[in-house]
Design an enzyme around this catalytic site. Structure first.
Site, PDB file in Angstrom:
ATOM      1  N   SER A   1       0.850  -1.185   0.000  1.00 36.42           N
ATOM      2  CA  SER A   1       0.000   0.000   0.000  1.00 36.42           C
ATOM      3  C   SER A   1       0.886   1.235   0.000  1.00 36.42           C
ATOM      4  O   SER A   1       2.078   1.168   0.346  1.00 36.42           O
ATOM      5  CB  SER A   1      -0.889  -0.001   1.249  1.00 36.42           C
ATOM      6  OG  SER A   1      -1.526   1.242   1.455  1.00 36.42           O
TER       7      SER A   1
ATOM      8  N   TYR B   1      -3.504  -1.376   9.855  1.00 39.05           N
ATOM      9  CA  TYR B   1      -3.257  -1.441   8.418  1.00 39.05           C
ATOM     10  C   TYR B   1      -1.822  -1.022   8.090  1.00 39.05           C
ATOM     11  O   TYR B   1      -1.123  -1.698   7.330  1.00 39.05           O
ATOM     12  CB  TYR B   1      -4.257  -0.543   7.688  1.00 39.05           C
ATOM     13  CG  TYR B   1      -4.293  -0.747   6.195  1.00 39.05           C
ATOM     14  CD1 TYR B   1      -4.996  -1.813   5.641  1.00 39.05           C
ATOM     15  CD2 TYR B   1      -3.632   0.125   5.339  1.00 39.05           C
ATOM     16  CE1 TYR B   1      -5.041  -2.002   4.266  1.00 39.05           C
ATOM     17  CE2 TYR B   1      -3.665  -0.050   3.968  1.00 39.05           C
ATOM     18  CZ  TYR B   1      -4.377  -1.122   3.435  1.00 39.05           C
ATOM     19  OH  TYR B   1      -4.402  -1.302   2.068  1.00 39.05           O
TER      20      TYR B   1
END
Length: 278
Positions: A164, A177
């Site tokens: 990400s 995350y």
């Protein structure tokens, strides 16, 4: 069952027969294939000639992906498999399934992931923390652990892990995350170093905001009263002024898995509309 011979997993495009798609005869695994980046990439790999096992915890979604045929001459075949990537036995089962149906996998998009809770570190519950870590980190680790030896024994292959933008930077209220996506990049580099001698390349894509169901869920988690406000906020912070599309990410993954980029391994490839450039 006996399988047709596969092309060498780490040769250049010069060995591709004229008229054949670049990945013709290769067996691929795509996890998280039921929607979003996984579905788009499964279709892109099939369009390039690969035979794809679409893996998802939602078996019906995986079957819908497998049933969706790319409108391309010479497209590869597809099969669907329901598996929880956090369960070692089920990970081993999806690797066995692709070998049974299509042969030894030499392409792997290690993609399954979840968005996390969008709460501050102090407010993150243990249940939420372990849920995200189990999918985003343990699922990627288990996939690498199962696939790397198989590829190495076959003489090589290529793997792309889904990281990400938040593999490269922090963000408030994203402890679970951010931690897992930083770890995915670390695993990518370890796997690249370990796989190099066996001809296995491992890279990590680092997408910014992409128009997927996961992104939509994030918008609703951050601002359930006005998720469109969150979308506008993300877009305003992106130099290209829009979300990416799953197809754009899929084209990048297909490139990273393809012959001709054999010197690229251990990389974090940003695809974020310019966010990390400013």
């Amino acid at each position: 069952m006996s399988q047709p011979a596969h092309a060498s997993p780490h040769t250049t495009t010069d060995d591709t027969t004229i008229g054949e798609p670049a990945l013709h005869g290769r067996a691929a695994i795509v996890t998280g294939a039921g929607s979003g980046l996984g579905r788009a990439t499964a279709l892109a790999l099939r369009a390039a000639g690969a035979d794809v096992l679409a893996v998802d915890v939602d078996g019906d979604a995986a079957r819908r992906t497998a049933a969706q045929s790319p409108d391309t001459a010479g497209a590869g075949r597809a099969d669907a498999f329901a598996a929880d990537v956090t369960d070692p036995a089920q990970v081993d089962a999806y690797v066995a399934r692709v070998q049974e149906v299509f042969g030894t996998p030499t392409l792997f998009f290690n993609n399954a992931g979840v968005e996390g809770a969008h709460t501050t570190l102090a407010d993150t519950t243990l249940e939420s923390w372990f849920s995200v870590v189990n999918v985003n980190l343990h699922g990627v680790f288990l996939g690498l652990r199962a696939v790397l030896p198989v590829m190495a024994a076959a003489g090589g292959g290529a793997i792309v892990n889904t990281g990400s933008l938040l593999s490269l930077k922090g963000a408030p209220a994203r402890a679970d995350y951010v931690a897992t996506k930083h770890a995915v990049l670390g695993l990518t580099r370890v796997a690249a170093a370990e796989g190099a001698a066996a001809g296995v390349r491992v890279n990590c894509i680092c997408p910014g905001p992409v128009d997927t169901p996961l992104m939509s869920r994030s918008e609703h988690l951050v601002n359930p009263d006005d998720p469109q406000f969150e979308r506008r906020r993300f877009i305003a912070g992106t130099p290209l002024g829009r979300y990416g599309t799953p197809q754009e990410i899929a084209h990048l993954v297909r490139f990273l898995l393809s012959p001709g980029v054999d010197y690229l391994t251990g990389a974090a490839v940003s695809v974020d509309g310019g966010i990390t450039a400013v």
